[in-house]
Design a protein around this motif. Structure first.
Motif, PDB file in Angstrom:
ATOM      1  N   GLY A 179       0.796  -1.227   0.000  1.00  0.00           N
ATOM      2  CA  GLY A 179       0.000   0.000   0.000  1.00  0.00           C
ATOM      3  C   GLY A 179       0.825   1.272   0.000  1.00  0.00           C
ATOM      4  N   ARG A 180       2.075   1.185  -0.452  1.00  0.00           N
ATOM      5  CA  ARG A 180       2.967   2.344  -0.387  1.00  0.00           C
ATOM      6  C   ARG A 180       2.400   3.556  -1.120  1.00  0.00           C
ATOM      7  N   ASP A 181       1.864   3.348  -2.323  1.00  0.00           N
ATOM      8  CA  ASP A 181       1.355   4.496  -3.083  1.00  0.00           C
ATOM      9  C   ASP A 181       0.144   5.116  -2.396  1.00  0.00           C
ATOM     10  N   VAL A 182      -0.678   4.282  -1.743  1.00  0.00           N
ATOM     11  CA  VAL A 182      -1.847   4.814  -1.029  1.00  0.00           C
ATOM     12  C   VAL A 182      -1.400   5.629   0.174  1.00  0.00           C
ATOM     13  N   THR A 183      -0.451   5.102   0.949  1.00  0.00           N
ATOM     14  CA  THR A 183       0.057   5.837   2.107  1.00  0.00           C
ATOM     15  C   THR A 183       0.693   7.149   1.682  1.00  0.00           C
ATOM     16  N   ASP A 184       1.458   7.129   0.603  1.00  0.00           N
ATOM     17  CA  ASP A 184       2.098   8.349   0.116  1.00  0.00           C
ATOM     18  C   ASP A 184       1.067   9.395  -0.291  1.00  0.00           C
ATOM     19  N   ALA A 185      -0.079   8.931  -0.797  1.00  0.00           N
ATOM     20  CA  ALA A 185      -1.125   9.874  -1.196  1.00  0.00           C
ATOM     21  C   ALA A 185      -1.888  10.417   0.007  1.00  0.00           C
ATOM     22  N   LEU A 186      -2.133   9.563   1.003  1.00  0.00           N
ATOM     23  CA  LEU A 186      -2.943   9.965   2.149  1.00  0.00           C
ATOM     24  C   LEU A 186      -2.153  10.691   3.224  1.00  0.00           C
ATOM     25  N   ALA A 187      -0.935  10.229   3.488  1.00  0.00           N
ATOM     26  CA  ALA A 187      -0.109  10.795   4.565  1.00  0.00           C
ATOM     27  C   ALA A 187       1.358  10.701   4.158  1.00  0.00           C
ATOM     28  N   PRO A 188       1.800  11.526   3.213  1.00  0.00           N
ATOM     29  CA  PRO A 188       3.143  11.398   2.631  1.00  0.00           C
ATOM     30  C   PRO A 188       4.279  11.522   3.632  1.00  0.00           C
ATOM     31  N   ASN A 189       4.073  12.225   4.728  1.00  0.00           N
ATOM     32  CA  ASN A 189       5.151  12.375   5.706  1.00  0.00           C
ATOM     33  C   ASN A 189       5.560  11.050   6.359  1.00  0.00           C
ATOM     34  N   LEU A 190       4.677  10.060   6.337  1.00  0.00           N
ATOM     35  CA  LEU A 190       4.958   8.801   7.016  1.00  0.00           C
ATOM     36  C   LEU A 190       6.092   8.013   6.362  1.00  0.00           C
ATOM     37  N   ASN A 191       6.326   8.262   5.078  1.00  0.00           N
ATOM     38  CA  ASN A 191       7.371   7.529   4.357  1.00  0.00           C
ATOM     39  C   ASN A 191       8.432   8.454   3.769  1.00  0.00           C
ATOM     40  N   ALA A 192       8.434   9.711   4.192  1.00  0.00           N
ATOM     41  CA  ALA A 192       9.212  10.728   3.473  1.00  0.00           C
ATOM     42  C   ALA A 192      10.714  10.637   3.684  1.00  0.00           C
ATOM     43  N   THR A 193      11.160  10.149   4.832  1.00  0.00           N
ATOM     44  CA  THR A 193      12.585  10.171   5.162  1.00  0.00           C
ATOM     45  C   THR A 193      12.990   8.861   5.832  1.00  0.00           C
ATOM     46  N   PRO A 194      14.298   8.573   5.872  1.00  0.00           N
ATOM     47  CA  PRO A 194      14.752   7.390   6.611  1.00  0.00           C
ATOM     48  C   PRO A 194      14.320   7.424   8.076  1.00  0.00           C
ATOM     49  N   ASP A 195      14.330   8.607   8.691  1.00  0.00           N
ATOM     50  CA  ASP A 195      13.892   8.708  10.093  1.00  0.00           C
ATOM     51  C   ASP A 195      12.414   8.342  10.233  1.00  0.00           C
ATOM     52  N   ALA A 196      11.604   8.769   9.261  1.00  0.00           N
ATOM     53  CA  ALA A 196      10.177   8.439   9.299  1.00  0.00           C
ATOM     54  C   ALA A 196       9.972   6.933   9.161  1.00  0.00           C
ATOM     55  N   LEU A 197      10.768   6.295   8.326  1.00  0.00           N
ATOM     56  CA  LEU A 197      10.677   4.846   8.168  1.00  0.00           C
ATOM     57  C   LEU A 197      11.135   4.129   9.432  1.00  0.00           C
ATOM     58  N   ASP A 198      12.160   4.662  10.092  1.00  0.00           N
ATOM     59  CA  ASP A 198      12.601   4.083  11.361  1.00  0.00           C
ATOM     60  C   ASP A 198      11.511   4.181  12.418  1.00  0.00           C
ATOM     61  N   ARG A 199      10.730   5.255  12.358  1.00  0.00           N
ATOM     62  CA  ARG A 199       9.625   5.395  13.306  1.00  0.00           C
ATOM     63  C   ARG A 199       8.573   4.316  13.066  1.00  0.00           C
ATOM     64  N   TRP A 200       8.377   3.937  11.817  1.00  0.00           N
ATOM     65  CA  TRP A 200       7.489   2.826  11.516  1.00  0.00           C
ATOM     66  C   TRP A 200       7.941   1.563  12.253  1.00  0.00           C
ATOM     67  N   LEU A 201       9.253   1.333  12.281  1.00  0.00           N
ATOM     68  CA  LEU A 201       9.766   0.133  12.937  1.00  0.00           C
ATOM     69  C   LEU A 201       9.322   0.078  14.390  1.00  0.00           C
ATOM     70  N   GLU A 202       9.510   1.171  15.099  1.00  0.00           N
ATOM     71  CA  GLU A 202       9.134   1.198  16.519  1.00  0.00           C
ATOM     72  C   GLU A 202       7.634   1.019  16.698  1.00  0.00           C
ATOM     73  N   ARG A 203       6.861   1.644  15.828  1.00  0.00           N
ATOM     74  CA  ARG A 203       5.409   1.549  15.964  1.00  0.00           C
ATOM     75  C   ARG A 203       4.914   0.146  15.629  1.00  0.00           C
ATOM     76  N   LEU A 204       5.444  -0.468  14.598  1.00  0.00           N
ATOM     77  CA  LEU A 204       4.997  -1.807  14.235  1.00  0.00           C
ATOM     78  C   LEU A 204       5.280  -2.799  15.349  1.00  0.00           C
ATOM     79  N   VAL A 205       6.447  -2.673  15.972  1.00  0.00           N
ATOM     80  CA  VAL A 205       6.759  -3.545  17.105  1.00  0.00           C
ATOM     81  C   VAL A 205       5.735  -3.334  18.216  1.00  0.00           C
ATOM     82  N   MET A 206       5.425  -2.082  18.522  1.00  0.00           N
ATOM     83  CA  MET A 206       4.459  -1.776  19.578  1.00  0.00           C
ATOM     84  C   MET A 206       3.074  -2.341  19.241  1.00  0.00           C
ATOM     85  N   TYR A 207       2.628  -2.136  17.996  1.00  0.00           N
ATOM     86  CA  TYR A 207       1.309  -2.629  17.609  1.00  0.00           C
ATOM     87  C   TYR A 207       1.261  -4.158  17.653  1.00  0.00           C
TER      88      TYR A 207
END
Length: 223
Positions: A179-207
């Motif tokens: 769903g990368r293209d959908v996420t980029d369209a809805l909330a582009p900041n979530l995938n915009a930078t390496p730091d943003a992607l690293d934040r995904w890592l922490e959140r996915l572990v928590m979820y």
């Protein structure tokens, strides 16, 4: 699960290795855009700046090149399982290992996007490699994740609920690719930078930890 090899420092390549790699990447782009049947070896050779003889030399034929593109640009399941499947790992460390294998490739940008497109096209226009990918790649990783979940939920053998939990845990990371293209369209900041992607890592572990905890609680409440 689809995992692209994380970038690693490499020694300088020989001319032959460079030619082979150019063919792999040119073929990836064309196969992902056009599919196997509609892509000619001549197109690939021209895009790679080489000749048809090089395809025959390195890969045998178009099918051999397609197979190399499909499998060589992703990490081996054994490598991924080693990262998250160890019996000594805590649940959090196991989940981190699982999701690192899904997050790091996103930092490679177009390469990962093209690999995902290729896999999606293979599902729609099968040549037989997708069935092999499920059997030799996805299945071993799923089974390893099931073992991890059995261990941390506290059950000796997997049942349907453990299988369902494994699908859901994996889906959190897989969706970032599918769903990368959908996420980029809805909330582009979530995938915009390496730091943003690293934040995904922490959140996915928590979820995922919360999902496992919910399953443990469900089993306690139902006896």
């Amino acid at each position: 699960m689809i995992e692209i090899n994380p970038a690693r420092p490499r020694a300088p390549r020989s001319d032959g290795e460079q030619s082979r790699e150019r063919l792999l990447h040119a073929a990836l782009a064309l196969f992902a855009q056009q599919g196997f049947a509609k892509t000619s070896t001549r197109e690939i050779a021209e895009a790679a700046g080489t000749n048809l003889a090089a395809i025959k030399y390195y890969f045998g034929d178009k099918a051999g090149l397609y197979r190399a593109v499909f499998f060589e640009l992703q990490s081996a399941p054994e490598e991924e399982i080693e990262r998250f499947g160890g019996a000594q790992l805590s649940l959090r460390d196991a989940l981190r290992g699982l999701y690192i294998g899904l997050i790091e490739p996103l930092k490679q940008g177009e390469l990962t996007t093209l690999c995902m497109k290729l896999h999606m096209r293979e599902m729609l226009e099968p040549t037989g490699l997708w069935a092999e990918e499920i059997d030799k790649g996805i299945r071993p990783m799923h089974e390893a994740l099931v073992e991890v979940l059995c261990r941390h939920v506290g059950v000796a053998r997997p049942d349907d609920e453990i299988q369902r939990l494994a699908v859901c845990v994996a889906a959190l990371g897989v969706h970032l690719h599918v769903g990368r293209d959908v996420t980029d369209a809805l909330a582009p900041n979530l995938n915009a930078t390496p730091d943003a992607l690293d934040r995904w890592l922490e959140r996915l572990v928590m979820y995922a930890e919360a999902m496992v905890a919910a399953e443990v609680q469900r089993r306690r409440s139902t006896g």
